[in-house]
Design a protein around this motif. Structure first.
Motif, PDB file in Angstrom:
ATOM      1  N   LYS A   1       0.830  -1.198   0.000  1.00  0.00           N
ATOM      2  CA  LYS A   1       0.000   0.000   0.000  1.00  0.00           C
ATOM      3  C   LYS A   1       0.874   1.261   0.000  1.00  0.00           C
ATOM      4  O   LYS A   1       0.606   2.203  -0.737  1.00  0.00           O
ATOM      5  CB  LYS A   1      -0.922   0.012   1.218  1.00  0.00           C
ATOM      6  N   GLY A   2       1.912   1.242   0.809  1.00  0.00           N
ATOM      7  CA  GLY A   2       2.808   2.391   0.883  1.00  0.00           C
ATOM      8  C   GLY A   2       3.542   2.646  -0.418  1.00  0.00           C
ATOM      9  O   GLY A   2       3.653   3.793  -0.873  1.00  0.00           O
ATOM     10  N   ARG A   3       4.036   1.571  -1.026  1.00  0.00           N
ATOM     11  CA  ARG A   3       4.734   1.722  -2.313  1.00  0.00           C
ATOM     12  C   ARG A   3       3.807   2.285  -3.379  1.00  0.00           C
ATOM     13  O   ARG A   3       4.185   3.166  -4.152  1.00  0.00           O
ATOM     14  CB  ARG A   3       5.311   0.384  -2.771  1.00  0.00           C
ATOM     15  N   ALA A   4       2.582   1.785  -3.409  1.00  0.00           N
ATOM     16  CA  ALA A   4       1.612   2.261  -4.399  1.00  0.00           C
ATOM     17  C   ALA A   4       1.338   3.749  -4.199  1.00  0.00           C
ATOM     18  O   ALA A   4       1.303   4.515  -5.167  1.00  0.00           O
ATOM     19  CB  ALA A   4       0.323   1.454  -4.303  1.00  0.00           C
ATOM     20  N   LEU A   5       1.165   4.159  -2.961  1.00  0.00           N
ATOM     21  CA  LEU A   5       0.912   5.579  -2.690  1.00  0.00           C
ATOM     22  C   LEU A   5       2.092   6.453  -3.103  1.00  0.00           C
ATOM     23  O   LEU A   5       1.909   7.529  -3.666  1.00  0.00           O
ATOM     24  CB  LEU A   5       0.614   5.799  -1.208  1.00  0.00           C
ATOM     25  N   ARG A   6       3.295   5.983  -2.813  1.00  0.00           N
ATOM     26  CA  ARG A   6       4.467   6.773  -3.182  1.00  0.00           C
ATOM     27  C   ARG A   6       4.573   6.949  -4.692  1.00  0.00           C
ATOM     28  O   ARG A   6       4.957   8.013  -5.165  1.00  0.00           O
ATOM     29  CB  ARG A   6       5.735   6.155  -2.602  1.00  0.00           C
ATOM     30  N   THR A   7       4.236   5.918  -5.463  1.00  0.00           N
ATOM     31  CA  THR A   7       4.320   6.061  -6.923  1.00  0.00           C
ATOM     32  C   THR A   7       3.249   7.023  -7.420  1.00  0.00           C
ATOM     33  O   THR A   7       3.484   7.774  -8.363  1.00  0.00           O
ATOM     34  CB  THR A   7       4.165   4.704  -7.651  1.00  0.00           C
ATOM     35  N   ALA A   8       2.088   7.032  -6.779  1.00  0.00           N
ATOM     36  CA  ALA A   8       1.008   7.910  -7.218  1.00  0.00           C
ATOM     37  C   ALA A   8       1.266   9.369  -6.867  1.00  0.00           C
ATOM     38  O   ALA A   8       0.679  10.259  -7.469  1.00  0.00           O
ATOM     39  CB  ALA A   8      -0.314   7.462  -6.617  1.00  0.00           C
ATOM     40  N   THR A   9       2.127   9.617  -5.897  1.00  0.00           N
ATOM     41  CA  THR A   9       2.392  11.003  -5.507  1.00  0.00           C
ATOM     42  C   THR A   9       3.505  11.640  -6.327  1.00  0.00           C
ATOM     43  O   THR A   9       3.817  12.799  -6.120  1.00  0.00           O
ATOM     44  CB  THR A   9       2.734  11.109  -4.010  1.00  0.00           C
ATOM     45  N   SER A  10       4.071  10.891  -7.262  1.00  0.00           N
ATOM     46  CA  SER A  10       5.110  11.491  -8.108  1.00  0.00           C
ATOM     47  C   SER A  10       4.474  12.539  -9.015  1.00  0.00           C
ATOM     48  O   SER A  10       3.277  12.491  -9.314  1.00  0.00           O
ATOM     49  CB  SER A  10       5.813  10.422  -8.951  1.00  0.00           C
ATOM     50  N   GLU A  11       5.271  13.483  -9.451  1.00  0.00           N
ATOM     51  CA  GLU A  11       4.762  14.564 -10.294  1.00  0.00           C
ATOM     52  C   GLU A  11       4.287  14.062 -11.656  1.00  0.00           C
ATOM     53  O   GLU A  11       3.504  14.726 -12.324  1.00  0.00           O
ATOM     54  CB  GLU A  11       5.846  15.625 -10.481  1.00  0.00           C
ATOM     55  N   HIS A  12       4.748  12.895 -12.057  1.00  0.00           N
ATOM     56  CA  HIS A  12       4.403  12.360 -13.375  1.00  0.00           C
ATOM     57  C   HIS A  12       3.156  11.488 -13.361  1.00  0.00           C
ATOM     58  O   HIS A  12       2.742  11.002 -14.402  1.00  0.00           O
ATOM     59  CB  HIS A  12       5.582  11.563 -13.939  1.00  0.00           C
ATOM     60  N   ALA A  13       2.567  11.275 -12.189  1.00  0.00           N
ATOM     61  CA  ALA A  13       1.390  10.416 -12.089  1.00  0.00           C
ATOM     62  C   ALA A  13       0.181  11.104 -12.730  1.00  0.00           C
ATOM     63  O   ALA A  13      -0.090  12.279 -12.484  1.00  0.00           O
ATOM     64  CB  ALA A  13       1.088  10.086 -10.638  1.00  0.00           C
ATOM     65  N   THR A  14      -0.519  10.363 -13.555  1.00  0.00           N
ATOM     66  CA  THR A  14      -1.722  10.883 -14.211  1.00  0.00           C
ATOM     67  C   THR A  14      -2.935  10.614 -13.328  1.00  0.00           C
ATOM     68  O   THR A  14      -2.851   9.870 -12.348  1.00  0.00           O
ATOM     69  CB  THR A  14      -1.935  10.196 -15.570  1.00  0.00           C
ATOM     70  N   GLU A  15      -4.054  11.180 -13.717  1.00  0.00           N
ATOM     71  CA  GLU A  15      -5.312  10.923 -13.006  1.00  0.00           C
ATOM     72  C   GLU A  15      -5.628   9.432 -13.044  1.00  0.00           C
ATOM     73  O   GLU A  15      -6.053   8.848 -12.041  1.00  0.00           O
ATOM     74  CB  GLU A  15      -6.450  11.731 -13.649  1.00  0.00           C
ATOM     75  N   ALA A  16      -5.370   8.793 -14.175  1.00  0.00           N
ATOM     76  CA  ALA A  16      -5.627   7.353 -14.308  1.00  0.00           C
ATOM     77  C   ALA A  16      -4.708   6.551 -13.377  1.00  0.00           C
ATOM     78  O   ALA A  16      -5.143   5.568 -12.771  1.00  0.00           O
ATOM     79  CB  ALA A  16      -5.435   6.909 -15.756  1.00  0.00           C
TER      80      ALA A  16
ATOM     81  N   CYS B   1      -3.459   7.578 -10.561  1.00  0.00           N
ATOM     82  CA  CYS B   1      -3.956   7.784  -9.199  1.00  0.00           C
ATOM     83  C   CYS B   1      -5.229   6.975  -8.955  1.00  0.00           C
ATOM     84  O   CYS B   1      -5.409   6.417  -7.871  1.00  0.00           O
ATOM     85  CB  CYS B   1      -4.198   9.264  -8.941  1.00  0.00           C
ATOM     86  N   GLN B   2      -6.104   6.895  -9.952  1.00  0.00           N
ATOM     87  CA  GLN B   2      -7.324   6.111  -9.802  1.00  0.00           C
ATOM     88  C   GLN B   2      -6.992   4.632  -9.603  1.00  0.00           C
ATOM     89  O   GLN B   2      -7.584   3.957  -8.774  1.00  0.00           O
ATOM     90  CB  GLN B   2      -8.247   6.290 -11.019  1.00  0.00           C
ATOM     91  N   ARG B   3      -5.987   4.137 -10.350  1.00  0.00           N
ATOM     92  CA  ARG B   3      -5.541   2.747 -10.178  1.00  0.00           C
ATOM     93  C   ARG B   3      -5.038   2.517  -8.757  1.00  0.00           C
ATOM     94  O   ARG B   3      -5.317   1.496  -8.143  1.00  0.00           O
ATOM     95  CB  ARG B   3      -4.444   2.404 -11.187  1.00  0.00           C
ATOM     96  N   VAL B   4      -4.297   3.482  -8.239  1.00  0.00           N
ATOM     97  CA  VAL B   4      -3.756   3.354  -6.877  1.00  0.00           C
ATOM     98  C   VAL B   4      -4.878   3.372  -5.852  1.00  0.00           C
ATOM     99  O   VAL B   4      -4.863   2.596  -4.889  1.00  0.00           O
ATOM    100  CB  VAL B   4      -2.702   4.448  -6.595  1.00  0.00           C
ATOM    101  N   VAL B   5      -5.871   4.217  -6.045  1.00  0.00           N
ATOM    102  CA  VAL B   5      -7.015   4.253  -5.125  1.00  0.00           C
ATOM    103  C   VAL B   5      -7.708   2.890  -5.115  1.00  0.00           C
ATOM    104  O   VAL B   5      -8.033   2.351  -4.051  1.00  0.00           O
ATOM    105  CB  VAL B   5      -8.003   5.380  -5.514  1.00  0.00           C
ATOM    106  N   GLU B   6      -7.910   2.315  -6.280  1.00  0.00           N
ATOM    107  CA  GLU B   6      -8.537   0.996  -6.363  1.00  0.00           C
ATOM    108  C   GLU B   6      -7.650  -0.075  -5.724  1.00  0.00           C
ATOM    109  O   GLU B   6      -8.143  -0.970  -5.029  1.00  0.00           O
ATOM    110  CB  GLU B   6      -8.851   0.629  -7.822  1.00  0.00           C
TER     111      GLU B   6
END
Length: 161
Positions: free
Chosen positions: A85-100, A102-107
């Motif tokens: 869970k932590g790794r997924a959140l860290r990847t989603a908080t990168s500046e290059h993360a798209t809305e999609a 982030c949505q994948r990470v939320v799921e």
């Protein structure tokens, strides 16, 4: 459970130095007043937790022999899911993360949370069949208290009594 996992992970993270060099046994004081040994010893932590739970929950030697392998197996699996869970959140908080992204990470977060709840439920049923509901409740409370005690020790706050 969460406090124990958080405390164990926090202490374990202190071991790792950015340049991979050995971690000194004693570190200079931090601005927040933290000082002293920083070397986390997982086996010592595990032994202290086991002794504390055994004493607080009044487990017999036979119960403890059957109980703790299953208990620590559960802890390790839950800790691994928490890391995912932590790794997924860290990847989603990168500046290059798209809305999609982030949505994948939320799921993924929702899925992992449900997986953790099911796993904890299954293990608690197994553990309850080993020591009974009364002692399992005592174990869960002792585990919670131990986690809080260790967290407070790490942050130099007075321990809960």
């Amino acid at each position: 459970l969460a406090a124990w996992m958080f405390a164990a992970d926090c202490v374990a993270q202190r071991e790792h130095r950015p340049h991979g060099g050995p971690h000194p046994e004693m570190s200079p004081p931090h601005p927040g007043g933290m000082k002293g040994p920083r070397h986390f010893q997982p086996e010592k932590f595990k032994q202290e937790l086991q002794a504390y739970i055994t004493r607080e929950a009044k487990l017999t030697e036979a119960e403890a022999r059957k109980f703790f392998p299953v208990f620590f197996e559960m802890k390790e699996k839950l800790r691994n899911l928490e890391r995912q869970k932590g790794r997924a959140l860290r990847t989603a908080t990168s500046e290059h993360a798209t809305e999609a992204d982030c949505q994948r990470v939320v799921e993924q977060q929702k899925s992992l949370t449900l997986k953790m709840a099911r796993m904890e439920n299954d293990y608690q049923s197994r553990l309850g069949s080993i020591v009974g509901a009364r002692k399992l409740v005592r174990v869960l409370e002792a585990d919670r208290k131990f986690g809080r005690k260790m967290f407070k020790k790490m942050t130099n706050k007075p321990a809960e009594r």
